[in-house]
Design a protein around this motif. Structure first.
Motif, short mmCIF file in Angstrom:
data_model
loop_
_atom_site.label_atom_id
_atom_site.label_comp_id
_atom_site.label_asym_id
_atom_site.label_seq_id
_atom_site.Cartn_x
_atom_site.Cartn_y
_atom_site.Cartn_z
N ARG A 87 0.83 -1.20 0.00
CA ARG A 87 0.00 0.00 0.00
C ARG A 87 0.86 1.24 0.00
NH1 ARG A 87 -3.10 -2.97 4.23
NH2 ARG A 87 -4.83 -3.88 3.11
N ASN A 88 0.19 2.37 -0.20
CA ASN A 88 0.88 3.63 -0.01
C ASN A 88 0.33 4.27 1.25
OD1 ASN A 88 -0.57 6.17 -0.35
ND2 ASN A 88 -0.84 5.68 -2.50
N PRO A 89 1.07 5.12 1.91
CA PRO A 89 0.64 5.67 3.21
C PRO A 89 -0.73 6.37 3.18
CG PRO A 89 2.94 6.17 2.83
CD PRO A 89 2.41 5.58 1.56
N ARG A 90 -1.10 6.97 2.06
CA ARG A 90 -2.40 7.65 1.97
C ARG A 90 -3.55 6.67 2.15
NH1 ARG A 90 -3.06 13.07 -0.88
NH2 ARG A 90 -1.44 14.16 0.25
N GLN A 91 -3.37 5.44 1.68
CA GLN A 91 -4.41 4.43 1.84
C GLN A 91 -4.63 4.08 3.31
OE1 GLN A 91 -2.46 1.67 -0.86
NE2 GLN A 91 -4.30 1.69 -2.15
N LEU A 92 -3.64 4.35 4.13
CA LEU A 92 -3.73 4.07 5.56
C LEU A 92 -3.96 5.34 6.37
CD1 LEU A 92 -0.81 1.50 5.69
CD2 LEU A 92 -3.25 1.00 5.72
N LYS A 93 -4.44 6.38 5.69
CA LYS A 93 -4.82 7.66 6.31
C LYS A 93 -3.64 8.48 6.81
CE LYS A 93 -9.21 6.55 5.93
NZ LYS A 93 -9.52 6.27 4.60
N PHE A 94 -2.47 8.29 6.22
CA PHE A 94 -1.34 9.16 6.53
C PHE A 94 -1.39 10.35 5.58
CE2 PHE A 94 0.24 5.16 8.31
CZ PHE A 94 0.64 5.61 9.57
N PRO A 95 -0.85 11.49 5.99
CA PRO A 95 -0.99 12.70 5.19
C PRO A 95 -0.10 12.78 3.96
CG PRO A 95 0.27 13.18 7.16
CD PRO A 95 -0.21 11.75 7.28
N PHE A 96 0.86 11.88 3.82
CA PHE A 96 1.79 11.98 2.70
C PHE A 96 1.85 10.64 1.98
CE2 PHE A 96 6.06 12.72 0.82
CZ PHE A 96 5.74 13.88 0.12
N ALA A 97 2.27 10.64 0.76
CA ALA A 97 2.20 9.45 -0.07
C ALA A 97 3.49 8.65 -0.16
CB ALA A 97 1.74 9.82 -1.47
N LEU A 98 4.52 9.03 0.53
CA LEU A 98 5.77 8.28 0.47
C LEU A 98 6.09 7.67 1.82
CD1 LEU A 98 7.93 10.81 -1.58
CD2 LEU A 98 6.84 8.72 -2.41
N TRP A 99 6.59 6.43 1.78
CA TRP A 99 6.98 5.77 3.03
C TRP A 99 8.31 6.36 3.50
CZ3 TRP A 99 3.64 3.34 5.74
CH2 TRP A 99 2.62 2.61 5.15
N GLU A 106 5.14 5.56 12.90
CA GLU A 106 3.77 5.87 13.30
C GLU A 106 2.82 4.70 13.01
OE1 GLU A 106 2.55 8.41 15.18
OE2 GLU A 106 4.70 8.70 15.41
N LEU A 107 3.05 4.02 11.90
CA LEU A 107 2.25 2.84 11.57
C LEU A 107 2.42 1.78 12.66
CD1 LEU A 107 0.62 1.11 9.45
CD2 LEU A 107 2.84 0.37 8.62
N ILE A 108 3.65 1.53 13.07
CA ILE A 108 3.93 0.53 14.11
C ILE A 108 3.30 0.96 15.44
CG2 ILE A 108 5.78 -0.48 15.52
CD1 ILE A 108 7.52 -0.38 12.93
N ARG A 109 3.40 2.22 15.76
CA ARG A 109 2.79 2.72 17.01
C ARG A 109 1.28 2.54 16.97
NH1 ARG A 109 0.16 6.67 18.78
NH2 ARG A 109 0.28 7.97 16.96
N HIS A 110 0.67 2.83 15.83
CA HIS A 110 -0.78 2.73 15.70
C HIS A 110 -1.25 1.28 15.69
CE1 HIS A 110 -4.60 2.62 13.43
NE2 HIS A 110 -4.88 3.66 14.20
N GLU A 111 -0.58 0.43 14.92
CA GLU A 111 -1.02 -0.96 14.75
C GLU A 111 -0.70 -1.86 15.95
OE1 GLU A 111 -2.63 -2.62 12.11
OE2 GLU A 111 -3.05 -0.63 11.30
N PHE A 112 0.46 -1.61 16.58
CA PHE A 112 0.94 -2.55 17.60
C PHE A 112 1.18 -1.91 18.96
CE2 PHE A 112 2.43 -3.90 13.40
CZ PHE A 112 1.74 -5.11 13.29
N ALA A 113 0.95 -0.61 19.09
CA ALA A 113 1.18 0.13 20.34
C ALA A 113 2.62 -0.05 20.83
CB ALA A 113 0.18 -0.30 21.42
N VAL A 114 3.56 -0.05 19.89
CA VAL A 114 4.98 -0.17 20.21
C VAL A 114 5.67 1.08 19.70
CG1 VAL A 114 7.10 -1.46 19.69
CG2 VAL A 114 4.98 -2.69 20.12
N ARG A 115 6.47 1.69 20.56
CA ARG A 115 7.21 2.90 20.19
C ARG A 115 8.66 2.52 19.85
NH1 ARG A 115 4.48 7.51 21.19
NH2 ARG A 115 2.70 7.37 22.58
N LEU A 116 9.07 2.92 18.65
CA LEU A 116 10.43 2.68 18.19
C LEU A 116 11.02 4.00 17.71
CD1 LEU A 116 9.93 -0.53 15.98
CD2 LEU A 116 10.84 -0.43 18.29
#
Length: 191
Positions: A87-99, A106-116
């Motif tokens: 996917r691209n980040p926009r499909q996951l409701k991120f404001p920008f289209a590049l990983w 932020e994806l990891i924090r949101h999906e797994f509640a893990v801070r890296l």
């Protein structure tokens, strides 16, 4: 004698000291005499004796240190990989289209509640076989007359549509299509 500090001794030597200490106690020498002779602490030698009596000599052998357990299990790594690659980040409701590492963090924090940290995310992406990609300045198979024609005719129309919709235009540097250049636009009002 100075107190024994196992952190300053290599694993094999420490293993030999453990085995020798326990064998001396098992042979009839008092734990107190072994403590004094080897500079051990009372709790340490009794811990070794207990391990030996419970599981035998193998309990005193050196083993590889397990290290810190990973913050993310293998199933989480698989999910991260499929989200980033599929996917691209926009499909996951991120404001920008590049990983970026920050977006993946932020994806990891949101999906797994893990801070890296960004550095840890970079290591994780490397472990997944993903690396930063720099856009090619100009594709070697590019048909320059077609690019000039597209820039003169089609792009101004697309740019106007994006401006009217309040959308941004992003270029995909993967080089898809006959021009070795592809584009997509995100129309907030329609999409």
């Amino acid at each position: 004698m100075n107190e024994f500090d196992g952190r300053k001794i290599n694993r094999k030597a420490l293993e030999a000291i453990r085995i020798r200490a326990v064998k001396r106690v098992e042979a009839g020498e008092s734990p107190e005499a072994v403590i004094k002779a080897l500079g051990l602490t009372r709790s340490r030698i009794y811990e070794w004796i207990a391990k030996y009596r419970e599981r035998g000599i193998e309990a005193l052998r050196s083993s590889k240190a397990s290290g810190r357990p990973p913050k993310l299990p293998g199933t989480a790594l698989h999910k991260i990989y499929s989200l980033v690659v599929g996917r691209n980040p926009r499909q996951l409701k991120f404001p920008f289209a590049l990983w970026t590492r920050s977006v993946v963090r932020e994806l990891i924090r949101h999906e797994f509640a893990v801070r890296l940290s960004d550095v840890s995310v970079g290591r994780l992406l490397h472990r997944l076989g993903l690396s930063p990609q720099r856009p090619v300045r100009r594709a070697f198979q590019q048909n320059q007359p077609l690019v000039v024609d597209w820039m003169a005719k089609d792009f101004p129309r697309i740019k106007k549509m994006a401006l009217e919709a309040g959308a941004d235009i992003f270029f995909d540097e993967r080089g898809v299509g006959p021009l070795r250049l592809s584009f997509w636009h995100y129309l907030g009002a329609q999409g």
